[in-house]
Design a protein around this motif. Sequence first.
Motif, short mmCIF file in Angstrom:
data_model
loop_
_atom_site.label_atom_id
_atom_site.label_comp_id
_atom_site.label_asym_id
_atom_site.label_seq_id
_atom_site.Cartn_x
_atom_site.Cartn_y
_atom_site.Cartn_z
N UNK A 236 0.84 -1.21 0.00
CA UNK A 236 0.00 0.00 0.00
C UNK A 236 0.87 1.25 0.00
N UNK A 237 1.94 1.25 0.78
CA UNK A 237 2.84 2.40 0.82
C UNK A 237 3.52 2.66 -0.51
N UNK A 238 3.99 1.62 -1.15
CA UNK A 238 4.64 1.77 -2.46
C UNK A 238 3.65 2.29 -3.49
N UNK A 239 2.46 1.72 -3.52
CA UNK A 239 1.46 2.18 -4.48
C UNK A 239 1.09 3.64 -4.21
N UNK A 240 1.08 4.05 -2.96
CA UNK A 240 0.83 5.45 -2.63
C UNK A 240 1.91 6.36 -3.18
N UNK A 241 3.16 5.95 -3.04
CA UNK A 241 4.27 6.72 -3.60
C UNK A 241 4.11 6.88 -5.11
N UNK A 242 3.64 5.84 -5.76
CA UNK A 242 3.45 5.87 -7.21
C UNK A 242 2.11 6.49 -7.62
N UNK A 243 1.33 6.98 -6.67
CA UNK A 243 0.02 7.57 -6.93
C UNK A 243 -0.93 6.57 -7.60
N UNK A 244 -0.86 5.32 -7.13
CA UNK A 244 -1.71 4.25 -7.66
C UNK A 244 -2.56 3.65 -6.53
N UNK A 245 -3.06 4.52 -5.66
CA UNK A 245 -3.86 4.08 -4.52
C UNK A 245 -5.07 3.25 -4.94
N UNK A 246 -5.59 3.48 -6.14
CA UNK A 246 -6.77 2.74 -6.60
C UNK A 246 -6.49 1.24 -6.77
N UNK A 247 -5.23 0.85 -6.82
CA UNK A 247 -4.88 -0.57 -6.94
C UNK A 247 -4.62 -1.24 -5.59
N UNK A 248 -4.60 -0.46 -4.52
CA UNK A 248 -4.14 -0.96 -3.23
C UNK A 248 -4.97 -2.11 -2.67
N UNK A 249 -6.29 -2.04 -2.76
CA UNK A 249 -7.11 -3.12 -2.19
C UNK A 249 -6.83 -4.45 -2.89
N UNK A 250 -6.80 -4.44 -4.22
CA UNK A 250 -6.50 -5.68 -4.95
C UNK A 250 -5.09 -6.15 -4.67
N UNK A 251 -4.14 -5.21 -4.61
CA UNK A 251 -2.75 -5.57 -4.35
C UNK A 251 -2.58 -6.18 -2.96
N UNK A 252 -3.29 -5.66 -1.98
CA UNK A 252 -3.23 -6.23 -0.63
C UNK A 252 -3.77 -7.65 -0.60
N UNK A 253 -4.85 -7.90 -1.30
CA UNK A 253 -5.40 -9.25 -1.37
C UNK A 253 -4.39 -10.19 -2.02
#
Length: 148
Positions: free
Chosen positions: A37-54
């Motif tokens: 989630x932190x890395x995706x936030x740095x890349x401004x890709x927060x919309x992928x975070x839920x799927x990435x966490x799963x």
Amino acid sequence: MPSLKKPVETALASHPTYSETFPCEPSTAEVGRKLVRGILGIWHLDDLADRAELIITELIANASRHTPCPEVRLVVGRPSATRVRIGIVDEEPTRLPVLSHAGEEDESGRGLLLIDAVADHWGCDLQSSGRCLRGKEVWAELHTEGDE
């Protein structure tokens, strides 16, 4: 939360990859989720975070359940501007992931089905050093918005 100031490997100058080693145990999933989630936030890709966490949760669960490895390496990369790749590397090349269909009464066996449902692609790459197999990376990719 683990530091995001770890060494960064870069395949192409604009496509970074973060990699960190953790114990191969179920509790690593919590740390993995925060890191992804932190890395995706740095890349401004927060919309992928839920799927990435799963995805990272299931990859870590599978590695801890199906391999005797003491450690796994979590890898989050941008192989292109329109893709994010999340993977777990372990040192067990003989135990490859198999997409199975769990029965209604089964308490496990749905991890890869979940990954298959939320990822745009997933797979497994064997890792070698010379002629010796050293392990494998089980990975899943998510497309960023605007990618087909």
